[in-house]
Design a protein around this motif. Structure first.
Motif, mmCIF file in Angstrom:
data_model
loop_
_atom_site.group_PDB
_atom_site.id
_atom_site.type_symbol
_atom_site.label_atom_id
_atom_site.label_comp_id
_atom_site.label_asym_id
_atom_site.label_seq_id
_atom_site.Cartn_x
_atom_site.Cartn_y
_atom_site.Cartn_z
ATOM 1 N N ALA B 57 2.002 -2.788 5.475
ATOM 2 C CA ALA B 57 2.377 -3.841 4.526
ATOM 3 C C ALA B 57 2.498 -5.175 5.233
ATOM 4 O O ALA B 57 2.021 -6.212 4.753
ATOM 5 C CB ALA B 57 3.693 -3.460 3.837
ATOM 6 N N ARG B 66 -1.386 -9.828 -0.823
ATOM 7 C CA ARG B 66 -0.050 -9.573 -1.332
ATOM 8 C C ARG B 66 0.029 -8.328 -2.198
ATOM 9 O O ARG B 66 0.946 -7.529 -2.070
ATOM 10 C CB ARG B 66 0.424 -10.790 -2.131
ATOM 11 N N ASP B 67 -0.957 -8.157 -3.097
ATOM 12 C CA ASP B 67 -0.927 -7.018 -4.022
ATOM 13 C C ASP B 67 -0.986 -5.699 -3.251
ATOM 14 O O ASP B 67 -0.242 -4.767 -3.531
ATOM 15 C CB ASP B 67 -2.092 -7.094 -5.003
ATOM 16 N N LYS B 70 2.228 -4.959 -1.642
ATOM 17 C CA LYS B 70 3.218 -4.468 -2.612
ATOM 18 C C LYS B 70 2.977 -2.992 -2.891
ATOM 19 O O LYS B 70 3.919 -2.196 -2.957
ATOM 20 C CB LYS B 70 3.090 -5.277 -3.903
ATOM 21 N N TYR B 71 1.727 -2.610 -3.008
ATOM 22 C CA TYR B 71 1.385 -1.212 -3.264
ATOM 23 C C TYR B 71 1.889 -0.311 -2.147
ATOM 24 O O TYR B 71 2.422 0.770 -2.385
ATOM 25 C CB TYR B 71 -0.137 -1.094 -3.443
#
Lengths: 175, 215
Positions: B57, B66-67, B70-71
């Motif tokens: 991350a 960013r996505d 987040k995952y």
């Protein structure tokens, strides 16, 4: 071990890498090689030696003087170690298990640990005794499983422990 | 949980030791501990996965994804849930293992006390109260008998002793008379008036004394 291994002076002499014909010298040479091999494996905590690999190791190939001990020479040493009880031929081809510490000595270490932790009369798993965090500081931590089993066999002989299994799980009961 | 379900039946077995010194109990404990080891390895693995996800991350954020980052963190959250459950199970297992060991100790103590009590009972049965009373009576009679003999013997001895003592006394009183040879105590008077004169007068005193003797 991160520390480098220091070879004895004889290791820098070319004749040391040739199996000597004269009986007296031959025996003396054999003796020195046996000691050297045991020191070497003890230092690096090796338990098993693959002959095809070790023939290229710094132990048997001194690049500085461009001399190496032949495979026959290595076998000659291993046979002597087996004869003395310091080694055993493994099931796999060309492999030797070397006991720089005899199974009896390992057995003592394991048993001392058990006594110090008041484990008499209790059951513990093989994993617990050999690989768990509890034994991280012990000498036999992650000991080669075959050597470990041999050590346990010694303890069984001495009536100090029982190895048993339940549903394919191996356990040790200290008596 | 599978192991815990089958525990009900196994626990009712009395842990008789089999020939090789391993009882049914031992096997059960081994299985429990193996489960504990497995859970322990599992939690270690999950922890490693969690740490890795965090690293990934971080890396993704640096790359601006960013996505995806987040995952990763969502996956980490899920893993943490698993970890919590595993650790709870681990706790239960440890408790079960400890309880079994403690109960075993208690059972041992009880067994030893039972043994002790039955041994005591047996020893008591060997000594009935009547037997003890009889024994004490016999002892008292024997002691009395002994005392009577004592008085008899001591009476006779005193007579012999007295004769000896008297003999010794006489010997002692005789001894001092033979040993001491003291001179005879003089019993004539010493003339006091002539003794007070000193020097030339003394020879005159002696002369007059000699004269007195010859007359």
């Amino acid at each position: 071990q991160a520390q480098p291994f220091s070879f004895p002076a004889i290791h820098n002499l070319p004749p040391f890498f040739t199996v000597q014909p004269v009986l007296n010298t031959n025996q003396k040479q054999l003796q020195m090689w046996c000691e050297l091999v045991l020191d070497y494996v003890r230092h690096f905590r090796l338990h098993e030696v693959d002959l095809m690999e070790v023939v290229n190791s710094p132990l048997f190939w001194n690049k500085q003087i461009n001399r190496r001990l032949s495979l026959e020479g290595i076998k000659w040493i291993m046979e002597e170690l087996v004869r003395r009880g310091n080694a055993e031929w493994a099931i796999q081809d060309q492999r030797v298990i070397i006991y720089w510490r005899t199974p009896a000595e390992w057995a003592n270490l394991i048993y001392t640990y058990a006594i110090n932790n008041a484990m008499e009369g209790t059951v513990c798993t093989l994993y617990e005794l050999r690989e768990s965090e509890a034994v991280e500081k012990e000498e036999f931590f992650e000991l080669d499983i075959r050597v470990f089993r041999k050590a346990l066999a010694v303890l069984e002989q001495q009536q100090k422990a029982r190895v048993f299994s339940s549903n394919n799980n191996v356990g040790v009961k200290f008596l | 949980t599978g192991v815990l379900n089958s525990m009900g039946g196994l626990l009712s077995l009395f842990g008789e030791e089999q020939q090789d010194g391993i009882s049914q109990h031992d096997k059960v404990v081994l299985e429990l501990k193996t489960q504990r080891d497995n859970l322990s390895k599992y939690t270690k693995k999950i922890n490693a996965v969690i740490n890795r996800e965090v690293e990934i991350a971080r890396q993704l954020l640096k790359e601006g994804k960013r996505d995806k980052a987040k995952y990763c963190l969502m996956k980490k959250k899920f893993q943490e849930g698993l970890l919590e459950k595993a650790e709870a199970n681990l706790c239960n297992l440890e408790e079960m293992i400890n309880t079994i060991e403690w109960t075993q100790i208690q059972a041992d103590v009880l067994q030893k006390i039972k043994l002790g009590t039955s041994t005591l009972k047996e020893l008591n049965s060997q000594m009935s109260l009547d037997d003890v009373e009889d024994l004490l009576l016999d002892t008292a009679e024997a002691v009395e008998h002994q005392q009577q003999i004592d008085t008899l013997l001591s009476g006779r001895l005193t007579e012999e002793d007295e004769a000896d003592v008297l003999r010794e006394l006489e010997e002692l009183t005789r001894e001092p008379e033979e040993e001491l040879e003291l001179p005879e105590v003089p019993n004539h008077k010493i003339s006091t008036s002539e003794n007070t004169r000193v020097g030339s007068n003394s020879s005159q005193a002696k002369k007059s004394e000699r004269q007195a003797l010859y007359s």
